[in-house]
Design a protein around this motif. Structure first.
Motif, PDB file in Angstrom:
ATOM      1  N   THR A 161     -14.933   2.673  -1.609  1.00 37.68           N
ATOM      2  CA  THR A 161     -13.743   1.840  -1.442  1.00 37.68           C
ATOM      3  C   THR A 161     -12.533   2.387  -2.191  1.00 37.68           C
ATOM      4  O   THR A 161     -11.428   2.429  -1.642  1.00 37.68           O
ATOM      5  N   ALA A 162     -12.716   2.810  -3.426  1.00 41.21           N
ATOM      6  CA  ALA A 162     -11.585   3.315  -4.214  1.00 41.21           C
ATOM      7  C   ALA A 162     -10.981   4.553  -3.567  1.00 41.21           C
ATOM      8  O   ALA A 162      -9.759   4.702  -3.482  1.00 41.21           O
ATOM      9  N   ARG A 163     -11.826   5.437  -3.082  1.00 37.72           N
ATOM     10  CA  ARG A 163     -11.324   6.664  -2.452  1.00 37.72           C
ATOM     11  C   ARG A 163     -10.646   6.344  -1.124  1.00 37.72           C
ATOM     12  O   ARG A 163      -9.615   6.936  -0.787  1.00 37.72           O
ATOM     13  N   VAL A 164     -11.205   5.426  -0.345  1.00 34.14           N
ATOM     14  CA  VAL A 164     -10.575   5.013   0.908  1.00 34.14           C
ATOM     15  C   VAL A 164      -9.188   4.448   0.621  1.00 34.14           C
ATOM     16  O   VAL A 164      -8.204   4.801   1.286  1.00 34.14           O
ATOM     17  N   LEU A 165      -9.093   3.575  -0.380  1.00 30.34           N
ATOM     18  CA  LEU A 165      -7.787   3.016  -0.738  1.00 30.34           C
ATOM     19  C   LEU A 165      -6.811   4.117  -1.138  1.00 30.34           C
ATOM     20  O   LEU A 165      -5.626   4.062  -0.791  1.00 30.34           O
ATOM     21  N   SER A 166      -7.293   5.115  -1.857  1.00 25.31           N
ATOM     22  CA  SER A 166      -6.432   6.212  -2.274  1.00 25.31           C
ATOM     23  C   SER A 166      -5.869   6.955  -1.063  1.00 25.31           C
ATOM     24  O   SER A 166      -4.669   7.252  -1.008  1.00 25.31           O
ATOM     25  N   PHE A 167      -6.706   7.248  -0.079  1.00 26.20           N
ATOM     26  CA  PHE A 167      -6.232   7.900   1.146  1.00 26.20           C
ATOM     27  C   PHE A 167      -5.211   7.023   1.865  1.00 26.20           C
ATOM     28  O   PHE A 167      -4.158   7.500   2.304  1.00 26.20           O
ATOM     29  N   VAL A 168      -5.524   5.758   2.003  1.00 27.49           N
ATOM     30  CA  VAL A 168      -4.642   4.833   2.718  1.00 27.49           C
ATOM     31  C   VAL A 168      -3.291   4.721   2.017  1.00 27.49           C
ATOM     32  O   VAL A 168      -2.232   4.785   2.655  1.00 27.49           O
ATOM     33  N   PHE A 169      -3.321   4.596   0.693  1.00 31.54           N
ATOM     34  CA  PHE A 169      -2.069   4.445  -0.034  1.00 31.54           C
ATOM     35  C   PHE A 169      -1.278   5.748  -0.102  1.00 31.54           C
ATOM     36  O   PHE A 169      -0.061   5.707  -0.261  1.00 31.54           O
ATOM     37  N   ASP A 170      -1.929   6.895   0.059  1.00 35.25           N
ATOM     38  CA  ASP A 170      -1.181   8.147   0.232  1.00 35.25           C
ATOM     39  C   ASP A 170      -0.298   8.042   1.462  1.00 35.25           C
ATOM     40  O   ASP A 170       0.878   8.413   1.440  1.00 35.25           O
ATOM     41  N   ARG A 171      -0.876   7.546   2.555  1.00 34.14           N
ATOM     42  CA  ARG A 171      -0.118   7.416   3.802  1.00 34.14           C
ATOM     43  C   ARG A 171       0.949   6.325   3.678  1.00 34.14           C
ATOM     44  O   ARG A 171       2.078   6.492   4.128  1.00 34.14           O
ATOM     45  N   LEU A 172       0.569   5.204   3.071  1.00 39.99           N
ATOM     46  CA  LEU A 172       1.539   4.120   2.897  1.00 39.99           C
ATOM     47  C   LEU A 172       2.693   4.549   1.988  1.00 39.99           C
ATOM     48  O   LEU A 172       3.819   4.082   2.159  1.00 39.99           O
ATOM     49  N   GLY A 180       1.049  -1.345   8.195  1.00 40.38           N
ATOM     50  CA  GLY A 180       1.187  -1.159   6.743  1.00 40.38           C
ATOM     51  C   GLY A 180       1.504  -2.471   6.047  1.00 40.38           C
ATOM     52  O   GLY A 180       0.925  -2.783   4.996  1.00 40.38           O
ATOM     53  N   ALA A 181       2.400  -3.251   6.628  1.00 43.28           N
ATOM     54  CA  ALA A 181       2.742  -4.552   6.040  1.00 43.28           C
ATOM     55  C   ALA A 181       1.544  -5.495   6.080  1.00 43.28           C
ATOM     56  O   ALA A 181       1.296  -6.230   5.117  1.00 43.28           O
ATOM     57  N   SER A 182       0.779  -5.458   7.160  1.00 42.72           N
ATOM     58  CA  SER A 182      -0.407  -6.317   7.257  1.00 42.72           C
ATOM     59  C   SER A 182      -1.466  -5.931   6.234  1.00 42.72           C
ATOM     60  O   SER A 182      -2.074  -6.787   5.591  1.00 42.72           O
ATOM     61  N   ILE A 183      -1.687  -4.640   6.077  1.00 45.23           N
ATOM     62  CA  ILE A 183      -2.677  -4.159   5.104  1.00 45.23           C
ATOM     63  C   ILE A 183      -2.263  -4.573   3.695  1.00 45.23           C
ATOM     64  O   ILE A 183      -3.051  -5.138   2.939  1.00 45.23           O
ATOM     65  N   LEU A 184      -1.006  -4.297   3.346  1.00 45.53           N
ATOM     66  CA  LEU A 184      -0.518  -4.685   2.012  1.00 45.53           C
ATOM     67  C   LEU A 184      -0.520  -6.199   1.845  1.00 45.53           C
ATOM     68  O   LEU A 184      -0.848  -6.706   0.769  1.00 45.53           O
TER      69      LEU A 184
END
Length: 197
Positions: A128-139, A165-169
Protein backbone atom coordinates in the motif's frame (compact mmCIF):
# COMPACT_ATOMS: atom_id res chain seq x y z
CA UNK A 1 -0.52 17.07 15.35
CA UNK A 2 -3.53 19.13 16.43
CA UNK A 3 -2.46 22.06 14.26
CA UNK A 4 -1.82 19.77 11.29
CA UNK A 5 -5.21 18.08 11.63
CA UNK A 6 -7.02 21.40 12.13
CA UNK A 7 -5.44 22.91 9.03
CA UNK A 8 -5.98 19.80 6.90
CA UNK A 9 -9.64 19.51 7.94
CA UNK A 10 -10.22 23.18 7.10
CA UNK A 11 -8.94 22.63 3.54
CA UNK A 12 -10.88 19.38 3.15
CA UNK A 13 -14.01 21.30 4.11
CA UNK A 14 -13.23 24.00 1.56
CA UNK A 15 -12.69 21.35 -1.13
CA UNK A 16 -16.06 19.80 -0.38
CA UNK A 17 -17.74 23.13 -1.12
CA UNK A 18 -16.39 23.15 -4.69
CA UNK A 19 -19.22 21.05 -6.10
CA UNK A 20 -18.37 20.48 -9.78
CA UNK A 21 -15.12 22.52 -9.89
CA UNK A 22 -12.62 19.66 -9.98
CA UNK A 23 -9.64 21.99 -10.49
CA UNK A 24 -10.32 23.94 -7.29
CA UNK A 25 -11.27 20.79 -5.42
CA UNK A 26 -7.99 19.12 -6.36
CA UNK A 27 -5.92 22.18 -5.36
CA UNK A 28 -7.65 22.55 -1.99
CA UNK A 29 -7.21 18.84 -1.28
CA UNK A 30 -3.53 19.08 -2.15
CA UNK A 31 -3.20 21.92 0.35
CA UNK A 32 -4.83 19.62 2.92
CA UNK A 33 -2.27 16.95 2.02
CA UNK A 34 0.58 19.43 2.51
CA UNK A 35 -0.84 20.45 5.87
CA UNK A 36 -0.94 16.80 6.94
CA UNK A 37 2.43 15.51 5.75
CA UNK A 38 4.91 18.35 5.18
CA UNK A 39 7.67 18.53 7.76
CA UNK A 40 9.63 21.71 8.42
CA UNK A 41 12.80 19.64 8.63
CA UNK A 42 12.54 19.09 4.87
CA UNK A 43 13.55 22.70 4.37
CA UNK A 44 16.67 22.49 6.46
CA UNK A 45 20.16 22.02 5.02
CA UNK A 46 19.73 18.68 3.22
CA UNK A 47 16.12 18.09 2.21
CA UNK A 48 15.18 14.51 1.43
CA UNK A 49 12.90 15.44 -1.46
CA UNK A 50 9.19 15.08 -2.02
CA UNK A 51 9.20 11.43 -3.08
CA UNK A 52 11.07 10.28 0.04
CA UNK A 53 8.86 12.46 2.26
CA UNK A 54 5.74 10.98 0.67
CA UNK A 55 6.98 7.42 1.12
CA UNK A 56 7.91 8.06 4.75
CA UNK A 57 4.47 9.57 5.49
CA UNK A 58 2.63 6.77 3.69
CA UNK A 59 4.68 4.12 5.48
CA UNK A 60 3.75 5.59 8.86
CA UNK A 61 0.07 5.82 7.95
CA UNK A 62 -0.13 2.28 6.56
CA UNK A 63 1.60 0.89 9.67
CA UNK A 64 -1.06 2.55 11.83
CA UNK A 65 -3.98 1.55 9.60
CA UNK A 66 -5.02 -1.60 11.47
CA UNK A 67 -8.48 -1.57 9.84
CA UNK A 68 -6.85 -1.32 6.39
CA UNK A 69 -9.01 1.59 5.28
CA UNK A 70 -6.35 2.84 2.87
CA UNK A 71 -5.84 -0.65 1.45
CA UNK A 72 -9.57 -1.12 0.88
CA UNK A 73 -9.86 2.29 -0.80
CA UNK A 74 -7.08 1.44 -3.20
CA UNK A 75 -8.11 -2.08 -4.08
CA UNK A 76 -11.88 -1.81 -3.94
CA UNK A 77 -12.90 1.73 -4.69
CA UNK A 78 -10.14 3.23 -6.81
CA UNK A 79 -8.36 0.38 -8.57
CA UNK A 80 -9.71 1.50 -11.98
CA UNK A 81 -8.95 5.23 -11.63
CA UNK A 82 -5.51 4.44 -10.18
CA UNK A 83 -4.61 2.21 -13.11
CA UNK A 84 -5.81 4.87 -15.57
CA UNK A 85 -3.74 7.49 -13.77
CA UNK A 86 -0.66 5.28 -13.96
CA UNK A 87 -1.24 4.68 -17.70
CA UNK A 88 -1.52 8.43 -18.42
CA UNK A 89 1.74 9.82 -19.82
CA UNK A 90 0.52 13.39 -19.29
CA UNK A 91 1.05 13.04 -15.53
CA UNK A 92 4.46 11.33 -15.88
CA UNK A 93 7.27 13.78 -15.15
CA UNK A 94 9.93 12.33 -17.50
CA UNK A 95 7.48 12.71 -20.41
CA UNK A 96 7.36 16.46 -19.77
CA UNK A 97 11.09 16.71 -19.11
CA UNK A 98 11.70 15.20 -22.55
CA UNK A 99 9.13 17.40 -24.30
CA UNK A 100 10.58 20.48 -22.61
CA UNK A 101 13.99 19.67 -24.12
CA UNK A 102 15.77 18.64 -20.93
CA UNK A 103 18.71 16.34 -21.63
CA UNK A 104 18.68 12.83 -20.24
CA UNK A 105 14.99 12.11 -20.73
CA UNK A 106 15.03 10.74 -24.27
CA UNK A 107 14.22 7.36 -22.73
CA UNK A 108 11.00 8.57 -21.10
CA UNK A 109 9.00 5.77 -22.77
CA UNK A 110 11.23 3.09 -21.24
CA UNK A 111 10.95 4.81 -17.86
CA UNK A 112 7.19 4.94 -18.26
CA UNK A 113 7.02 1.19 -18.94
CA UNK A 114 9.37 0.45 -16.04
CA UNK A 115 7.26 2.60 -13.74
CA UNK A 116 4.08 0.83 -14.89
CA UNK A 117 5.65 -2.59 -14.18
CA UNK A 118 6.87 -1.50 -10.75
CA UNK A 119 3.44 -0.10 -9.93
CA UNK A 120 1.77 -3.35 -11.05
CA UNK A 121 4.14 -5.38 -8.85
CA UNK A 122 3.44 -3.16 -5.83
CA UNK A 123 -0.30 -3.29 -6.55
CA UNK A 124 -0.35 -7.08 -6.92
CA UNK A 125 1.87 -7.48 -3.86
CA UNK A 126 -0.45 -5.38 -1.69
CA UNK A 127 2.32 -2.86 -0.90
CA UNK A 128 0.00 0.00 0.00
CA UNK A 129 2.71 2.53 0.89
CA UNK A 130 4.55 1.95 -2.38
CA UNK A 131 1.31 2.13 -4.40
CA UNK A 132 0.49 5.44 -2.73
CA UNK A 133 3.98 6.69 -3.55
CA UNK A 134 3.52 5.90 -7.25
CA UNK A 135 0.07 7.47 -7.30
CA UNK A 136 1.20 10.63 -5.54
CA UNK A 137 4.14 10.95 -7.96
CA UNK A 138 1.55 11.26 -10.72
CA UNK A 139 -0.74 13.49 -8.67
CA UNK A 140 2.24 15.74 -7.93
CA UNK A 141 2.72 16.33 -11.67
CA UNK A 142 -0.98 17.13 -11.94
CA UNK A 143 -0.64 19.47 -8.98
CA UNK A 144 2.26 21.23 -10.70
CA UNK A 145 0.27 21.59 -13.91
CA UNK A 146 -2.58 23.28 -12.04
CA UNK A 147 -0.68 25.36 -9.50
CA UNK A 148 2.01 26.59 -11.89
CA UNK A 149 -0.39 27.62 -14.63
CA UNK A 150 0.33 24.70 -16.94
CA UNK A 151 -3.35 24.00 -17.37
CA UNK A 152 -6.45 25.97 -18.28
CA UNK A 153 -9.16 26.15 -15.65
CA UNK A 154 -12.09 23.89 -16.46
CA UNK A 155 -10.45 22.90 -19.74
CA UNK A 156 -11.92 20.17 -21.88
CA UNK A 157 -8.46 18.58 -22.15
CA UNK A 158 -7.40 15.92 -19.64
CA UNK A 159 -10.48 16.36 -17.46
CA UNK A 160 -10.54 12.72 -16.38
CA UNK A 161 -7.18 12.96 -14.60
CA UNK A 162 -8.26 16.07 -12.67
CA UNK A 163 -11.64 14.55 -11.76
CA UNK A 164 -10.09 11.22 -10.73
CA UNK A 165 -7.26 12.94 -8.87
CA UNK A 166 -9.74 15.03 -6.90
CA UNK A 167 -11.83 11.94 -6.13
CA UNK A 168 -8.80 9.96 -4.95
CA UNK A 169 -7.59 12.82 -2.74
CA UNK A 170 -11.15 13.53 -1.55
CA UNK A 171 -11.48 10.00 -0.24
CA UNK A 172 -7.96 9.49 1.09
CA UNK A 173 -7.39 12.81 2.88
CA UNK A 174 -10.09 12.30 5.55
CA UNK A 175 -8.73 8.77 6.12
CA UNK A 176 -5.19 10.12 6.49
CA UNK A 177 -6.31 12.78 8.98
CA UNK A 178 -8.42 10.25 10.94
CA UNK A 179 -5.39 7.99 11.28
CA UNK A 180 -3.28 10.90 12.48
CA UNK A 181 -5.93 11.91 15.01
CA UNK A 182 -6.19 8.31 16.23
CA UNK A 183 -2.45 8.44 16.99
CA UNK A 184 -1.84 11.95 18.33
CA UNK A 185 1.31 11.03 20.27
CA UNK A 186 3.19 9.86 17.16
CA UNK A 187 5.82 12.20 15.77
CA UNK A 188 4.16 13.78 12.74
CA UNK A 189 6.94 16.33 12.37
CA UNK A 190 6.99 20.03 12.99
CA UNK A 191 4.29 21.87 11.00
CA UNK A 192 5.12 24.81 8.79
CA UNK A 193 4.38 28.27 10.06
CA UNK A 194 3.21 27.52 13.59
CA UNK A 195 0.84 29.95 15.21
CA UNK A 196 3.03 32.53 16.98
CA UNK A 197 1.56 35.18 19.24
Amino acid sequence: MGLRAHRAISWIGRAEACDEDDDARFIFLWIAFNAAYADEREFQAFPQGERAAFLDFFGRLVALDKDRRIYRAIWQRFSGPLRLLMENRYVFNPFWQHHNGIDGFEDWEDRFKTSARAFAQAFQGGDTARVLSFVFDRLYVLRNQLVHGGSTWNSGVNRAQVRDGASILGFLMPVFVDLMMDHPTNDWGKPFYPVIE
